[in-house]
Scaffold this motif. Structure first.
Motif, short mmCIF file in Angstrom:
data_model
loop_
_atom_site.label_atom_id
_atom_site.label_comp_id
_atom_site.label_asym_id
_atom_site.label_seq_id
_atom_site.Cartn_x
_atom_site.Cartn_y
_atom_site.Cartn_z
N LEU A 193 0.84 -1.20 0.00
CA LEU A 193 0.00 0.00 0.00
C LEU A 193 0.88 1.24 0.00
O LEU A 193 1.57 1.53 0.97
CB LEU A 193 -0.92 -0.01 1.22
CG LEU A 193 -1.85 1.20 1.38
CD1 LEU A 193 -2.77 1.35 0.17
CD2 LEU A 193 -2.66 1.08 2.66
N GLN A 221 2.49 -2.80 4.77
CA GLN A 221 1.13 -3.27 4.52
C GLN A 221 0.94 -3.79 3.10
O GLN A 221 1.29 -3.13 2.12
CB GLN A 221 0.15 -2.11 4.75
CG GLN A 221 -1.30 -2.44 4.48
CD GLN A 221 -1.88 -3.43 5.46
OE1 GLN A 221 -1.79 -3.23 6.67
NE2 GLN A 221 -2.48 -4.51 4.96
N ASN A 276 -1.48 -4.50 -0.01
CA ASN A 276 -2.63 -3.75 -0.52
C ASN A 276 -3.63 -4.70 -1.18
O ASN A 276 -3.48 -5.08 -2.35
CB ASN A 276 -2.17 -2.69 -1.52
CG ASN A 276 -3.33 -1.85 -2.03
OD1 ASN A 276 -4.47 -1.99 -1.58
ND2 ASN A 276 -3.04 -0.96 -2.97
N ASN A 298 -5.43 -4.00 -4.59
CA ASN A 298 -4.63 -4.04 -5.81
C ASN A 298 -4.65 -5.47 -6.35
O ASN A 298 -4.23 -6.41 -5.65
CB ASN A 298 -3.19 -3.59 -5.52
CG ASN A 298 -2.35 -3.47 -6.78
OD1 ASN A 298 -2.52 -4.21 -7.74
ND2 ASN A 298 -1.41 -2.53 -6.77
N TRP A 341 -8.18 1.54 5.93
CA TRP A 341 -7.34 2.36 5.02
C TRP A 341 -8.16 3.21 4.07
O TRP A 341 -7.63 3.70 3.07
CB TRP A 341 -6.43 1.44 4.21
CG TRP A 341 -5.46 0.67 5.03
CD1 TRP A 341 -5.48 -0.66 5.34
CD2 TRP A 341 -4.28 1.19 5.68
NE1 TRP A 341 -4.42 -1.01 6.12
CE2 TRP A 341 -3.66 0.11 6.35
CE3 TRP A 341 -3.69 2.46 5.76
CZ2 TRP A 341 -2.48 0.26 7.09
CZ3 TRP A 341 -2.53 2.61 6.50
CH2 TRP A 341 -1.93 1.52 7.16
N LEU A 376 -6.79 4.67 0.50
CA LEU A 376 -7.14 3.90 -0.69
C LEU A 376 -7.82 4.78 -1.74
O LEU A 376 -7.45 4.75 -2.93
CB LEU A 376 -8.07 2.75 -0.31
CG LEU A 376 -7.44 1.63 0.53
CD1 LEU A 376 -8.52 0.73 1.12
CD2 LEU A 376 -6.49 0.80 -0.34
N TYR A 391 -7.50 3.57 -5.44
CA TYR A 391 -7.88 2.16 -5.33
C TYR A 391 -9.36 2.03 -4.97
O TYR A 391 -9.88 2.80 -4.14
CB TYR A 391 -7.03 1.46 -4.27
CG TYR A 391 -5.55 1.45 -4.58
CD1 TYR A 391 -5.05 0.68 -5.61
CD2 TYR A 391 -4.66 2.24 -3.86
CE1 TYR A 391 -3.70 0.66 -5.92
CE2 TYR A 391 -3.31 2.25 -4.14
CZ TYR A 391 -2.83 1.46 -5.17
OH TYR A 391 -1.49 1.47 -5.46
#
Length: 492
Positions: free
Chosen positions: A145, A186, A188, A191, A229, A233, A238
């Motif tokens: 991330l 972290q 992600n 993704n 998050w 994000l 994202y």
């Protein structure tokens, strides 16, 4: 495999030191076969080698000497030295065997040793993060991330630069209820490439072990990840995936190896949801908490859950995150709790040192444990208990929670007793536990059809026998009188 298996957790990097010889560090292939024979004889079906994967020395020096950690180290290990700190087994570089333990070949050799004894190997899968110094940051940055300079300036505890000259900023791993873990980065899960990478890791693990214990597995659920998050994000472009990672991953992995086992460390009442994602077993932390609170009616209510849920629950009273059971409960309550978790449906979980009654909870960052002689009465107690629970009836039988009634009018102490029955073919067992600090009595009605007039009730746990009238057992009930935190396991 059996319906109600047992799993044994080993803190590998510390445990293996007992096999060192002539100042030579033991490897995975140096474990004597009789050690595994002994675990097999105790009824273990799975061995979880916690802490197999490679950690990062730079991360250890950089992140593992915070004041609060040093306090934990010195509390557990009075003569703690800096060299004792080897880093968290949950902040790994990659899924590479720690060279101090061996390599992939030696891991496979160990797996074969377990498998030929009818046991299976469980290893760690850490979905949420890697080491903050992992080389994957350079080779596979898309896995993690990322964030921008503004996030870093506003919250340098949660966001960081992997190196002084780095132009990229990433998030440390975290649980939404606690500050970020400084020694981690972290993953992600919003993704697609990160998901593909983690699924690829799981597929590779099918060749090295028989299953995985997934650390903090619920953090990868879409809603949990978004709640943790969300701002980062959306600002980084994202969006929430349509499919859950675990549903996708477990389906793919089980297509590769159908019997590959998934165990979820899961909390926050998300256990059932994790089971629906495909997990074979989920932690039953709520039972552990209710055992600690020590209120029998709540324990009994917890055991009323549906079979499908209970059958997939992992029952435990200690692990590497929990205080040692003897320290937390005292030896008498620890024994009662052990009888309980060892005779319920689902997976029975034991921690290395639990059978000896060890008292010191070791921080996972330490590579040396103190001298801990344990508790004198515990080895014989566990030897007796495990010899009973390794019988076929407890492994593959049918379990029923029993209703209790007053031993006499006005005696409410029956509420402190938890009792249930196991049946398998012509075999029956009755477990009764007084889970309180007071003496307790009750009566429990038994179905005695097909039994002779006189029945012998053999208490396997306490090596005593009682002659009972079968009609009295059917119409008045078996009279049970138990001292505080005492138990019966009757065969009849």
């Amino acid at each position: 495999m059996v319906k109600n298996p047992a799993i044994y957790e080993i803190n590998t990097r510390v445990w293996i030191r007992q096999f060192d010889k002539d100042k030579k560090r033991a490897k995975l292939t140096d474990i004597p076969g009789d050690y595994w024979d002994d675990l097999k004889s105790k009824g273990m079906h799975y061995v979880w080698l916690m802490g197999i994967w490679k950690t990062n020395e730079e991360a250890v020096q950089k992140y593992c000497f915070e004041d609060f950690l040093i306090r934990e180290y010195t509390h557990a290990l009075k003569d703690f030295r800096k060299s004792d700190v080897i880093g968290s087994p949950y902040a790994i570089e990659d899924y590479i065997v720690n060279p101090e333990l061996g390599n992939f070949k030696s891991l496979l050799t160990l797996k074969r040793e377990l498998n030929k004894r009818g046991m299976k190997l469980i290893l760690d899968f850490i979905p949420n993060h890697f080491s903050a110094e992992s080389p994957l940051i350079n080779s596979n940055p898309e896995v993690f991330l990322d964030a921008n300079e503004e996030y870093y300036e506003d919250d340098p505890h949660t966001f960081y630069k992997p190196s002084d000259n780095s132009t990229r900023i990433f998030a440390h791993g975290r649980d939404p209820f606690f500050p970020a873990w400084q020694d981690t980065i972290q993953v992600n899960y919003f993704n697609k490439k990160a998901r593909e990478f983690m699924i690829m890791v799981l597929v590779k693990l099918t060749k090295l072990c028989d299953g995985v214990r997934c650390d903090m597995a619920m953090l990868s659920l879409n809603n949990i990840f978004k709640n943790t998050w969300g701002g980062t994000l959306s600002n980084m472009g994202y969006t929430k995936p349509e499919e859950e990672f675990w549903k996708q991953a477990i389906t793919i992995v089980k297509d590769v190896k159908k019997d590959f086992l998934f165990i979820a460390e899961a909390y926050w009442d998300l256990e059932y949801q994790m089971q629906q994602q495909g997990f074979d077993y989920t932690y039953d932390k709520k039972l552990t908490d209710r055992i600690e609170q020590g209120y029998p009616p709540e324990i009994r209510d917890h055991l009323l859950a549906e079979y499908s849920y209970q059958h997939k629950s992992v029952r435990f009273i200690e692990n590497h995150d929990e205080e040692r059971s003897v320290t937390k409960y005292g030896k008498y309550k620890a024994k009662a709790a052990a009888v309980l978790i060892s005779t319920l449906q689902g997976m029975r979980f034991y921690n290395d040192g639990q059978f000896e009654g060890k008292r010191v909870k070791l921080p996972v960052q330490l590579g040396r444990e103190p001298e801990d002689k344990g508790t004198r009465c515990m080895p014989a107690f566990y030897e007796k208990l495990l010899s009973i629970t390794n019988q076929e009836i407890f492994l593959n039988g049918d379990w029923t929670l029993l209703k209790l009634k007053e031993a006499w009018d006005g005696n409410q102490s029956f509420r402190n007793i938890i009792a249930y029955q196991w049946e398998h073919k012509d075999d029956r067992k009755l477990v009764a536990i007084n889970f309180s600090m007071q003496k307790a009595q009750c009566r429990v009605l038994l179905d005695m059809r097909g039994y002779p007039e006189q029945v012998i009730m053999r208490d396997l746990l306490n090596d005593k026998s009682y002659v009972q009238n079968s009609q009295e057992l059917a119409y008045q009930g078996l009279y049970i009188d138990l001292q505080p935190f005492s138990s019966h396991i009757f065969e009849y």
